[in-house]
Design a protein around this motif. Structure first.
Motif, PDB file in Angstrom:
ATOM      1  N   GLU A 135     -13.054   0.006  -3.815  1.00 12.77           N
ATOM      2  CA  GLU A 135     -12.683   1.529  -2.738  1.00 12.77           C
ATOM      3  C   GLU A 135     -13.017   1.907  -1.716  1.00 12.77           C
ATOM      4  OE1 GLU A 135     -17.127   2.466  -4.676  1.00 12.77           O
ATOM      5  OE2 GLU A 135     -16.604   2.372  -6.485  1.00 12.77           O
ATOM      6  N   SER A 136     -12.750   0.547  -0.900  1.00 13.42           N
ATOM      7  CA  SER A 136     -12.760   0.616   0.513  1.00 13.42           C
ATOM      8  C   SER A 136     -11.362   1.247   0.216  1.00 13.42           C
ATOM      9  CB  SER A 136     -13.145  -0.846   0.958  1.00 13.42           C
ATOM     10  OG  SER A 136     -14.543  -1.054   0.401  1.00 13.42           O
ATOM     11  N   LEU A 137     -10.668  -0.327   0.392  1.00 13.37           N
ATOM     12  CA  LEU A 137      -9.293  -0.106   0.865  1.00 13.37           C
ATOM     13  C   LEU A 137      -8.792   1.020  -0.122  1.00 13.37           C
ATOM     14  CD1 LEU A 137      -7.898  -3.420  -1.105  1.00 13.37           C
ATOM     15  CD2 LEU A 137      -7.319  -2.700   1.181  1.00 13.37           C
ATOM     16  N   ALA A 138      -9.016   2.305  -0.858  1.00 13.29           N
ATOM     17  CA  ALA A 138      -9.038   3.824  -1.776  1.00 13.29           C
ATOM     18  C   ALA A 138      -9.174   4.186  -0.153  1.00 13.29           C
ATOM     19  CB  ALA A 138      -9.033   3.413  -2.662  1.00 13.29           C
ATOM     20  N   LEU A 139     -10.494   4.017   0.154  1.00 10.67           N
ATOM     21  CA  LEU A 139     -10.760   5.228   1.368  1.00 10.67           C
ATOM     22  C   LEU A 139      -9.463   4.692   2.747  1.00 10.67           C
ATOM     23  CD1 LEU A 139     -14.473   4.838   1.110  1.00 10.67           C
ATOM     24  CD2 LEU A 139     -13.109   7.014   0.321  1.00 10.67           C
ATOM     25  N   CYS A 140      -9.360   3.659   2.742  1.00  9.63           N
ATOM     26  CA  CYS A 140      -8.801   3.247   4.058  1.00  9.63           C
ATOM     27  C   CYS A 140      -7.495   4.133   3.890  1.00  9.63           C
ATOM     28  CB  CYS A 140      -8.362   1.313   4.505  1.00  9.63           C
ATOM     29  SG  CYS A 140      -9.962   1.354   4.999  1.00  9.63           S
ATOM     30  N   ALA A 141      -6.510   3.722   2.632  1.00  3.86           N
ATOM     31  CA  ALA A 141      -4.912   4.328   2.130  1.00  3.86           C
ATOM     32  C   ALA A 141      -5.527   5.920   2.610  1.00  3.86           C
ATOM     33  CB  ALA A 141      -4.857   3.883   0.824  1.00  3.86           C
ATOM     34  N   ALA A 142      -6.755   6.653   2.301  1.00  2.00           N
ATOM     35  CA  ALA A 142      -6.261   7.990   2.000  1.00  2.00           C
ATOM     36  C   ALA A 142      -6.601   8.414   3.334  1.00  2.00           C
ATOM     37  CB  ALA A 142      -7.990   8.640   1.300  1.00  2.00           C
ATOM     38  N   VAL A 179       0.777  -1.148  -0.462  1.00  2.00           N
ATOM     39  CA  VAL A 179       0.140  -0.074  -0.047  1.00  2.00           C
ATOM     40  C   VAL A 179       0.680   0.991  -0.360  1.00  2.00           C
ATOM     41  CG1 VAL A 179      -1.351   1.520   1.401  1.00  2.00           C
ATOM     42  CG2 VAL A 179      -1.768  -1.423   1.175  1.00  2.00           C
ATOM     43  N   TYR A 180       1.389   0.912   1.413  1.00  2.00           N
ATOM     44  CA  TYR A 180       2.991   1.769   1.003  1.00  2.00           C
ATOM     45  C   TYR A 180       3.169   2.614  -0.307  1.00  2.00           C
ATOM     46  CZ  TYR A 180       2.078   4.144   5.642  1.00  2.00           C
ATOM     47  OH  TYR A 180       1.136   5.328   6.780  1.00  2.00           O
ATOM     48  N   GLU A 181       4.026   1.543  -0.614  1.00  2.00           N
ATOM     49  CA  GLU A 181       4.461   1.910  -2.093  1.00  2.00           C
ATOM     50  C   GLU A 181       3.574   2.194  -3.054  1.00  2.00           C
ATOM     51  OE1 GLU A 181       7.850   1.028  -3.487  1.00  2.00           O
ATOM     52  OE2 GLU A 181       8.031   0.879  -1.358  1.00  2.00           O
ATOM     53  N   LEU A 182       2.318   2.234  -3.646  1.00  2.00           N
ATOM     54  CA  LEU A 182       1.190   2.815  -4.183  1.00  2.00           C
ATOM     55  C   LEU A 182       1.642   4.084  -3.876  1.00  2.00           C
ATOM     56  CD1 LEU A 182      -1.606   0.234  -4.405  1.00  2.00           C
ATOM     57  CD2 LEU A 182      -0.329   0.739  -6.302  1.00  2.00           C
ATOM     58  N   LEU A 183       1.137   4.419  -2.397  1.00  2.00           N
ATOM     59  CA  LEU A 183       1.342   5.984  -2.027  1.00  2.00           C
ATOM     60  C   LEU A 183       1.759   6.680  -1.966  1.00  2.00           C
ATOM     61  CD1 LEU A 183      -0.993   5.438   1.434  1.00  2.00           C
ATOM     62  CD2 LEU A 183      -1.681   6.322  -0.708  1.00  2.00           C
ATOM     63  N   LYS A 184       3.485   6.143  -1.957  1.00  2.00           N
ATOM     64  CA  LYS A 184       4.572   6.567  -2.101  1.00  2.00           C
ATOM     65  C   LYS A 184       4.771   7.330  -3.889  1.00  2.00           C
ATOM     66  CE  LYS A 184       7.771   4.719  -1.201  1.00  2.00           C
ATOM     67  NZ  LYS A 184       9.248   3.093  -0.480  1.00  2.00           N
ATOM     68  N   ASP A 185       4.158   6.387  -4.872  1.00  2.00           N
ATOM     69  CA  ASP A 185       4.297   6.963  -6.070  1.00  2.00           C
ATOM     70  C   ASP A 185       3.379   7.858  -6.694  1.00  2.00           C
ATOM     71  OD1 ASP A 185       5.178   5.899  -9.007  1.00  2.00           O
ATOM     72  OD2 ASP A 185       2.770   5.334  -9.307  1.00  2.00           O
ATOM     73  N   TYR A 186       1.852   7.724  -5.457  1.00  2.00           N
ATOM     74  CA  TYR A 186       0.292   8.351  -6.567  1.00  2.00           C
ATOM     75  C   TYR A 186       1.274   9.682  -5.703  1.00  2.00           C
ATOM     76  CZ  TYR A 186      -4.077   9.482  -6.183  1.00  2.00           C
ATOM     77  OH  TYR A 186      -4.890  10.583  -6.220  1.00  2.00           O
ATOM     78  N   ALA A 245      -3.792  14.707  -1.529  1.00  2.00           N
ATOM     79  CA  ALA A 245      -3.349  13.579  -1.915  1.00  2.00           C
ATOM     80  C   ALA A 245      -4.720  12.625  -1.720  1.00  2.00           C
ATOM     81  CB  ALA A 245      -2.438  12.471  -2.115  1.00  2.00           C
ATOM     82  N   ALA A 246      -5.363  12.366  -0.559  1.00  2.00           N
ATOM     83  CA  ALA A 246      -5.719  12.101  -0.006  1.00  2.00           C
ATOM     84  C   ALA A 246      -7.709  12.305  -0.277  1.00  2.00           C
ATOM     85  CB  ALA A 246      -6.391  12.168   2.188  1.00  2.00           C
ATOM     86  N   LEU A 247      -7.788  13.709  -0.782  1.00  2.00           N
ATOM     87  CA  LEU A 247      -9.212  14.036  -0.752  1.00  2.00           C
ATOM     88  C   LEU A 247      -8.920  13.985  -2.430  1.00  2.00           C
ATOM     89  CD1 LEU A 247      -8.905  17.602   0.536  1.00  2.00           C
ATOM     90  CD2 LEU A 247     -10.509  15.757   1.424  1.00  2.00           C
ATOM     91  N   LEU A 248      -7.898  14.112  -3.238  1.00  2.00           N
ATOM     92  CA  LEU A 248      -8.566  13.646  -4.315  1.00  2.00           C
ATOM     93  C   LEU A 248      -8.556  12.057  -4.613  1.00  2.00           C
ATOM     94  CD1 LEU A 248      -4.833  14.867  -6.031  1.00  2.00           C
ATOM     95  CD2 LEU A 248      -7.131  15.625  -6.100  1.00  2.00           C
ATOM     96  N   ILE A 249      -8.058  10.891  -4.072  1.00  2.00           N
ATOM     97  CA  ILE A 249      -7.959   9.732  -4.074  1.00  2.00           C
ATOM     98  C   ILE A 249      -9.852   9.463  -3.690  1.00  2.00           C
ATOM     99  CG2 ILE A 249      -8.777   7.325  -2.879  1.00  2.00           C
ATOM    100  CD1 ILE A 249      -5.900   8.452  -1.927  1.00  2.00           C
ATOM    101  N   GLN A 250     -10.300  10.510  -2.649  1.00  2.00           N
ATOM    102  CA  GLN A 250     -12.227  10.200  -2.749  1.00  2.00           C
ATOM    103  C   GLN A 250     -12.554  10.885  -2.965  1.00  2.00           C
ATOM    104  OE1 GLN A 250     -12.318  12.333   1.208  1.00  2.00           O
ATOM    105  NE2 GLN A 250     -11.301  10.870   3.222  1.00  2.00           N
ATOM    106  N   LEU A 275      -6.468   5.965  -7.669  1.00  2.00           N
ATOM    107  CA  LEU A 275      -6.270   4.061  -6.808  1.00  2.00           C
ATOM    108  C   LEU A 275      -6.547   3.110  -6.545  1.00  2.00           C
ATOM    109  CD1 LEU A 275      -3.849   4.130  -4.707  1.00  2.00           C
ATOM    110  CD2 LEU A 275      -5.009   4.734  -2.682  1.00  2.00           C
ATOM    111  N   HIS A 276      -8.453   3.354  -6.288  1.00  2.00           N
ATOM    112  CA  HIS A 276      -9.461   2.574  -6.380  1.00  2.00           C
ATOM    113  C   HIS A 276      -9.309   2.015  -7.410  1.00  2.00           C
ATOM    114  CE1 HIS A 276     -11.390   5.696  -8.125  1.00  2.00           C
ATOM    115  NE2 HIS A 276     -12.157   4.838  -9.195  1.00  2.00           N
TER     116      HIS A 276
END
Length: 324
Positions: A128-135, A40-47, A86-91, A107-108
């Protein structure tokens, strides 16, 4: 373009590196939660790294409008703002059903792709649930970095407005009616303008120990100009996000309002929508509105007593002409 390349670009590169270091630290801390969190963090760092770092850069820039050099506290606040953004964009991408963001899968959709490979049950819901948790994770770790009491109050106030603006935007998309000009501009102001410009500019000035009122007000108008230009780019963008997403999602925009005022003809599809806007002079009318905002911003900047007056004026002009 000079401002973005020579000023914002410099801040953005520093913040990109500092943010990556911070997320690596959070990744190590998350080891206790299992191996999946590392992915998850690898995805988030890239995002996060794919962002323009506009908001964080503006915060550092604003502190240097009154001080010789930004400080560590400003860097931390700038990183926090970028993580929250970034979190707001994911949502936002989940709400808008967007496929692309920052030139790649939203991300979702990345999580959905993994789910298809691993044959998850309810792939869409899981993605979608995983992306919301990541946000959520990005927001929660960002809070560690806001250590100035007045800054925390400012972040809370402005991000609360952002949430209200997002709700108004959702209601607008669901409505069969076209909103008034004042109501559309209020959505622009709350959803984008204040947290993109007023918040970082005010935060930087506060950290310089000065009154943020003037730059906060200018920031709001810069944000409205930014949003209007963003609406225009929805017609021309070829990368980064879905072209025509505002039309597809029934967004309340100045283009939609002005077209409704000029004709009762309903657009059949996105291409027909563009043809109607051109036919009825809507593109030119919104262009003139952007020019009016730009001129007013430059007049206000001319009255400021700051160290980076010329650069701030260049930024305002860049907002009017930017291509992405």
């Amino acid at each position: 373009m000079k401002f973005m390349q020579e000023i914002i670009g410099h801040y953005a590169q520093i913040l990109r590196e500092e943010t990556d270091m911070f997320l690596k630290n959070m990744q190590r801390e998350a080891l206790t939660a299992g191996t999946f969190t590392q992915e998850v963090y690898e995805l988030l760092k890239d995002y996060v790294s794919r962002g323009k770092f506009l908001r964080g850069s503006l915060l550092l820039f604003a502190q240097e409008c009154y001080a010789p050099k930004y400080d560590v506290q400003a860097v931390q606040a700038a990183i926090a703002l970028e993580l929250i953004h970034a979190a707001l964009l994911i949502q936002d991408d989940i709400m808008d059903r967007s496929v692309l963001r920052r030139g790649c899968l939203a991300l979702h959709k990345s999580f959905e792709s993994r789910g298809e490979v691993e044959q998850f049950q309810e792939v869409k819901k899981t993605g979608e649930s995983l992306a919301l948790c990541a946000a959520d994770a990005l927001i929660f770790v960002a809070l560690r970095l806001i250590k100035h009491g007045e800054l925390m109050d400012l972040f809370s106030k402005e991000l609360h407005r952002t949430a209200l603006g997002q709700m108004a935007d959702i209601m607008g998309s669901a409505s069969r009616k076209t909103f008034s000009k004042d109501k559309i501009l209020k959505i622009y102001q709350y959803k984008t303008a204040r947290y993109t410009f007023s918040l970082p500019l005010a935060a930087g000035v506060i950290l310089a120990g000065r009154n943020p009122a003037q730059l906060e007000k200018i920031g709001e108008e810069m944000g409205l100009l930014y949003n209007l230009r963003d609406d225009y780019l929805d017609f021309t963008s070829t990368s980064g996000k879905d072209q025509g997403s505002d039309f597809k999602e029934n967004k309340q925009t100045m283009y939609r309002l002005l077209l409704c005022e000029k004709t009762s003809e309903e657009p059949k599809d996105f291409e027909h929508y563009k043809e109607l806007l051109e036919k009825h002079g809507v593109f030119k009318e919104v262009d003139q509105l952007m020019l009016t905002y730009h001129e007013n911003i430059l007049k206000q900047i001319a009255q400021l007593d700051i160290l980076k007056k010329e650069e701030l004026a260049l930024l305002a002009t860049n907002l009017l002409t930017r291509k992405k």
